[in-house]
Design a protein around this motif. Structure first.
Motif, PDB file in Angstrom:
ATOM      1  N   PRO A 219      39.602  31.693  38.683  1.00 54.42           N
ATOM      2  CA  PRO A 219      38.438  31.211  37.923  1.00 54.42           C
ATOM      3  C   PRO A 219      37.672  32.321  37.202  1.00 54.42           C
ATOM      4  CG  PRO A 219      38.491  30.220  40.114  1.00 54.42           C
ATOM      5  CD  PRO A 219      39.492  31.317  40.110  1.00 54.42           C
ATOM      6  N   TYR A 220      37.943  33.598  37.552  1.00 46.10           N
ATOM      7  CA  TYR A 220      37.209  34.720  36.970  1.00 46.10           C
ATOM      8  C   TYR A 220      38.100  35.579  36.084  1.00 46.10           C
ATOM      9  CZ  TYR A 220      34.623  33.142  41.036  1.00 46.10           C
ATOM     10  OH  TYR A 220      33.989  32.356  41.969  1.00 46.10           O
ATOM     11  N   GLY A 221      39.246  35.031  35.694  1.00 49.05           N
ATOM     12  CA  GLY A 221      40.158  35.758  34.825  1.00 49.05           C
ATOM     13  C   GLY A 221      41.168  36.619  35.545  1.00 49.05           C
ATOM     14  N   GLY A 222      41.140  36.615  36.873  1.00 46.10           N
ATOM     15  CA  GLY A 222      42.073  37.421  37.645  1.00 46.10           C
ATOM     16  C   GLY A 222      43.257  36.607  38.120  1.00 46.10           C
ATOM     17  N   ILE A 223      43.839  37.045  39.215  1.00 41.24           N
ATOM     18  CA  ILE A 223      45.005  36.367  39.764  1.00 41.24           C
ATOM     19  C   ILE A 223      44.698  35.905  41.180  1.00 41.24           C
ATOM     20  CG2 ILE A 223      46.591  37.729  38.356  1.00 41.24           C
ATOM     21  CD1 ILE A 223      47.196  39.400  40.873  1.00 41.24           C
ATOM     22  N   ASP A 224      45.579  35.092  41.720  1.00 44.04           N
ATOM     23  CA  ASP A 224      45.454  34.624  43.088  1.00 44.04           C
ATOM     24  C   ASP A 224      46.095  35.669  44.004  1.00 44.04           C
ATOM     25  OD1 ASP A 224      45.296  33.293  45.464  1.00 44.04           O
ATOM     26  OD2 ASP A 224      46.271  31.453  44.779  1.00 44.04           O
ATOM     27  N   THR A 225      45.279  36.362  44.794  1.00 47.47           N
ATOM     28  CA  THR A 225      45.799  37.413  45.662  1.00 47.47           C
ATOM     29  C   THR A 225      45.992  36.934  47.102  1.00 47.47           C
ATOM     30  OG1 THR A 225      43.603  38.274  46.247  1.00 47.47           O
ATOM     31  CG2 THR A 225      44.656  39.168  44.259  1.00 47.47           C
ATOM     32  N   ARG A 226      45.834  35.641  47.340  1.00 43.55           N
ATOM     33  CA  ARG A 226      46.091  35.131  48.675  1.00 43.55           C
ATOM     34  C   ARG A 226      47.564  35.318  49.035  1.00 43.55           C
ATOM     35  NH1 ARG A 226      44.291  29.121  48.337  1.00 43.55           N
ATOM     36  NH2 ARG A 226      45.318  29.412  46.316  1.00 43.55           N
ATOM     37  N   ALA A 227      47.817  35.436  50.318  1.00 39.77           N
ATOM     38  CA  ALA A 227      49.177  35.674  50.785  1.00 39.77           C
ATOM     39  C   ALA A 227      49.997  34.387  50.758  1.00 39.77           C
ATOM     40  CB  ALA A 227      49.148  36.236  52.198  1.00 39.77           C
TER      41      ALA A 227
END
Length: 852
Positions: A219-227
């Motif tokens: 939602p903030y322009g980044g990526i999903d870093t969840r495992a």
């Protein structure tokens, strides 16, 4: 109490009392100089007084120094580096911890960490600390190695008579901390004895205890870093698509989880510390003295179980692939194997620092000090692991008695025990002994005052012994070094009371130098010159120039070298050689110590002004500019730089012949090398080496004022650090990177406003750390983001109880850290947190202190 922020600190232009409130000693050694009664000429001296220490109420010395803006641990909950197994010593002004030298009563300390050999901060009972002095300037000309960015000196109380006891307890969300301590002192004709003890403990805080943490930054322009290796596994079936198992295979999506939620942000800890010191006058000319500090610390750190990936066939009885699948990769977190959502890492460290000496009062006011130190430390580090070999064997199992069940809890007890039968389990013992002599005193009288000198020599021996295993690999290490040192210092009063003239009320010059000879890498010489000029009363200008160094740590020199294997397909991801294009090769790389290391070196200079106007004697102000060029910094280059930076060309062996390959493998312990070893196309020598360059300059500032009113004394202070530039290079040939754009805050500051109204004292503190700028990963590449500043407010209320009956000598204090429970600033990576912060949040505690 476990406090992350504290009260004001003060600039000190003259030697402070030896023991505020206790007997004052006229000629004391002030940090930064080896001459009695002489301040560190030309350098900036920061002091935290005994009154400050009582107001802070910190549980231990790491918490206490978290109140100093120049230190990297400012306004944090200090923890040891390297995932809890490094040193308990923060760096200064953004430089690494190894560039700052901690001392106790002017003497070096032993290292106690499992992964580093730079000294830890001493865990001194808080009642036994008289003051802390910080020299924020290079000081190797006096102290030798490690004093690149500066020195932090913990000075203990002396000549105390009586008894003091203290007890504290406080709580925060999902957290508690408390301590009890006592101090007793006795004085008699010609002698004194002091003993102090403290017990401290605190609970833990996990990532899941703090709701501001997040890992999905889409939602903030980044990526999903969840495992994707989760308690609910994911599978890659037929190597072509994801399948999420939620009772039955589901395609096109994956389970995600926050593995950091089960890991500690603050580990649970308990500390015992004991300090004893004494002095006895033997004759009119000789005084025997000694001291010993012993501490025993145990940390328990929750860590997320390591993510696992296994390849299984449908012959595994627990196979749950989609219809028609014959094999699959399973990505899972092994909670069901462990029986818990975390591993518990433990770190037990004991440390002792002891000194014994005799001071001789010689004719002409000379003083000869002959002394020795013996320091010792032990560390037992235990980190549970997964046995990769047993896991792979179980993944290939074909019966319920031999196979791995990555989806549930049906793995047999015997198989589970074999998989969990692995750990890093090492025992470390470190020793340091020193014999030294120093002569100091007046040399001759000059018109401006007395020229004073100090000369001395030291012989020091350091040892490091390690026993234990990393997994199945034994990692014995037996390291030692001898250091011989000589040093000298001159304090030259060019102008002073006897020959003052207009614009030359006082002018003093300091010259110091030190020569150190190390048995394992050679010698180094480091001079320093300092100048302090007082053109008029209340105005002082100062400047200094010198060189400093840091000897490579024993483990950096002699740590076990491991050899690691990457197949050609793995090399394409982790060690891609651009000269080979798509045809990557089997690669071996080496990691570990390097016996060819040389010392890190630094050139430091500074100048500043101190003001205490005659018309406003209660006003004190100070401003210092500093400049540090730090070269030969020890580190390991990243793989892309190894292939592209000409500096590292000698570390890459392409198509090594048998002689080259065997000579490199001979210095290393094989970690995952296959047997027989296939053809090796690249060998990368990634052992530690002298590569890095860091250049930084900035300003330290402090202004404080105290004025009287009809209802008491009001005091205010503003102190901090402003970094002008901070450039980093991986090597002399690498591009310059601006650390201020890569996570280093430009500003740190602390404001104080307080009232001392007799029995009642109130103080508020505002702790400020500027927002950071850093890069974060986006779906299409990399972008930059600037986090907001991090600012917290602390409150201290102290009530001196009526001096009658059972309340006689009693002080009750309310201490609130982070009064408004401030969340850390947001950043679209790294758990959504922009920079260092204090995960404890609002902490409310009570302290009762009583004197007898």
């Amino acid at each position: 109490m476990f406090f992350a922020a504290g009260p004001g600190w003060a600039q000190t232009a003259s030697p402070p009392p030896q023991d505020g409130g206790d007997t004052t000693v006229d000629a004391v050694i002030v940090t930064g100089s080896s001459i009695r009664g002489v301040p560190p000429t030309g350098s900036n001296l920061i002091s935290v007084t005994r009154d400050d220490i009582e107001t802070i109420g910190a549980a231990n010395t790491p918490d206490l120094v978290a109140t100093i803006p120049q230190l990297n641990s400012f306004n944090t909950a200090p923890q040891p580096s390297l995932s809890g197994f490094g040193s308990f010593a923060p760096g200064m002004r953004g430089l690494p911890a190894s560039a700052t030298l901690p001392l106790m009563d002017g003497r070096r300390l032993v290292a106690a960490a499992a992964n580093e050999t730079n000294p830890d901060f001493p865990l001194i009972p808080s009642l036994a600390i008289q003051r802390i002095e910080v020299i924020a300037d290079g000081a190797s000309s006096v102290y030798g190695s490690d004093a690149v960015a500066g020195v932090v000196n913990f000075i203990t109380r002396r000549n105390f008579s009586g008894v003091e006891v203290s007890a504290s307890y406080g709580v925060a969300d999902d957290y508690h901390s408390g301590n009890i301590g006592g101090l007793a002192g006795w004085s008699w004709g010609g002698g004194s004895l002091l003993a102090a003890y403290q017990y401290t403990e605190n609970g833990n805080i996990t990532g899941g205890d703090r709701d501001y943490r997040l890992q999905d930054f889409r939602p903030y322009g980044g990526i999903d870093t969840r495992a994707t290796s989760c308690p609910s596994p994911n599978v890659l079936a037929n190597t072509s698509f994801w399948s999420v198992l939620q009772g039955a295979p589901t395609f096109g999506a994956a389970n995600h989880c926050d593995n950091g939620a089960v890991a500690d942000l603050v580990p649970s800890s308990r500390i015992h510390s004991l300090f004893v010191s004494g002095r006895q006058q033997l004759t009119d000319q000789a005084t025997l003295w000694g001291e010993v500090l012993y501490s025993d610390r145990k940390d328990e750190l929750r860590a997320a179980p390591p993510a696992q990936t296994v390849f299984i066939f449908n012959t595994n009885p627990f196979f749950q692939g989609p219809p028609g699948a014959t094999n699959e990769y399973v990505l899972f977190r092994p909670d069901n194997l462990i029986g818990s959502d975390h591993f518990t890492n433990t770190d037990d460290r004991t440390a002792g620092n002891s000194s014994l000496g005799v001071d001789f009062a010689l004719p002409r006011d000379l003083n000869l000090s002959v002394y020795g130190t013996y320091d010792w430390a032990g560390n037992d580090a235990y980190i549970p692991q997964i046995n990769a070999t047993a896991l792979a064997t179980a993944a290939a199992g074909t019966t319920t008695a031999t196979a791995l069940d990555p989806f549930g809890s049906s793995t047999s007890p015997a198989v589970r025990a074999a998989i969990l039968d692995s750990a890093t389990d090492v025992n470390i013992e470190q020793r340091a002994s020193l014999a030294a002599a120093k002569l100091d005193g007046p040399l001759l009288d000059l018109p401006g005052g007395t020229l004073r000198f100090a000369v001395g020599g030291e012989i020091r021996r350091e040892t490091f012994e390690q026993r234990g295993f990393v997994g199945a690999t034994a990692v014995p290490e037996n390291l030692e070094r001898d250091i011989r040192s000589v040093y000298g210092e001159l304090f030259i009063p060019i102008f002073g009371e006897g020959n003052a003239r207009p614009l030359l009320r006082s002018l003093t010059l300091s010259l110091s130098g030190r020569y150190d000879d190390y048995s394992d890498f050679g010698s180094t010489s480091n001079p320093k010159v300092g100048l302090t000029w007082e053109p008029a009363e209340g105005v002082s200008l100062r400047g200094s120039y010198g060189t400093s160094f840091r000897a490579p740590g024993l483990r950096q020199v002699g740590a076990t070298v491991g050899s690691y294997y990457l197949s050609a397909s793995q090399s394409a991801t982790y060690a891609n050689d651009p000269t080979r294009g798509a045809s990557q090769v089997n690669t071996v790389y080496l990691l570990g110590g390097n016996r060819d290391l040389q010392p890190e070196e630094a050139t430091t200079w500074s100048f500043g002004v101190d003001l205490q106007p005659v018309s406003l004697p209660a006003l004190r102000a100070s401003l210092t500019y500093y400049n540090i060029e730090y070269t030969n910094v020890i580190g390991t280059p990243t793989v892309p730089y190894v292939f592209t930076d000409p500096t590292f060309a000698s570390l890459v062996y392409r198509n090594p012949n048998a002689t080259q390959l065997n000579s490199l493998l001979a210095i290393a312990t094989p970690v995952n090398l296959p047997a027989p070893l296939p053809t090796i196309g690249n060998v990368l020598d990634l052992r530690l080496n002298n590569f890095g360059i860091r250049k930084t300059d900035g300003l330290d500032f402090d202004i404080n004022y105290r004025w009287s009113t009809r209802f008491g004394a009001v005091f205010a202070d503003l102190a901090g650090n402003y970094i002008l530039n901070f450039d980093t290079q991986f090597s002399p040939g690498a591009a310059v990177t601006d650390s201020l754009k890569l996570g280093t805050p430009r500003w740190t500051a602390r404001g104080t406003l307080g009232l001392d109204a007799g029995a009642l004292a109130v103080a508020t503190f505002v702790n400020y750390r500027a927002g950071i700028t850093n890069n974060f990963t986006t779906p299409t590449g990399v972008s930059a983001y600037e986090a907001d500043p991090y600012m917290t407010v602390d409150l201290r209320v102290t009530w001196t109880l009526p001096d009658v009956g059972w309340t006689k000598g009693s002080v009750l204090a309310l201490q609130v850290n982070d009064l408004f429970d401030q969340d850390p600033p947001f950043f679209p990576a790294t758990d959504g947190i922009g920079g260092a912060y204090n995960p404890i949040g609002r902490f409310v505690g009570l302290n009762l202190r009583k004197s007898f």
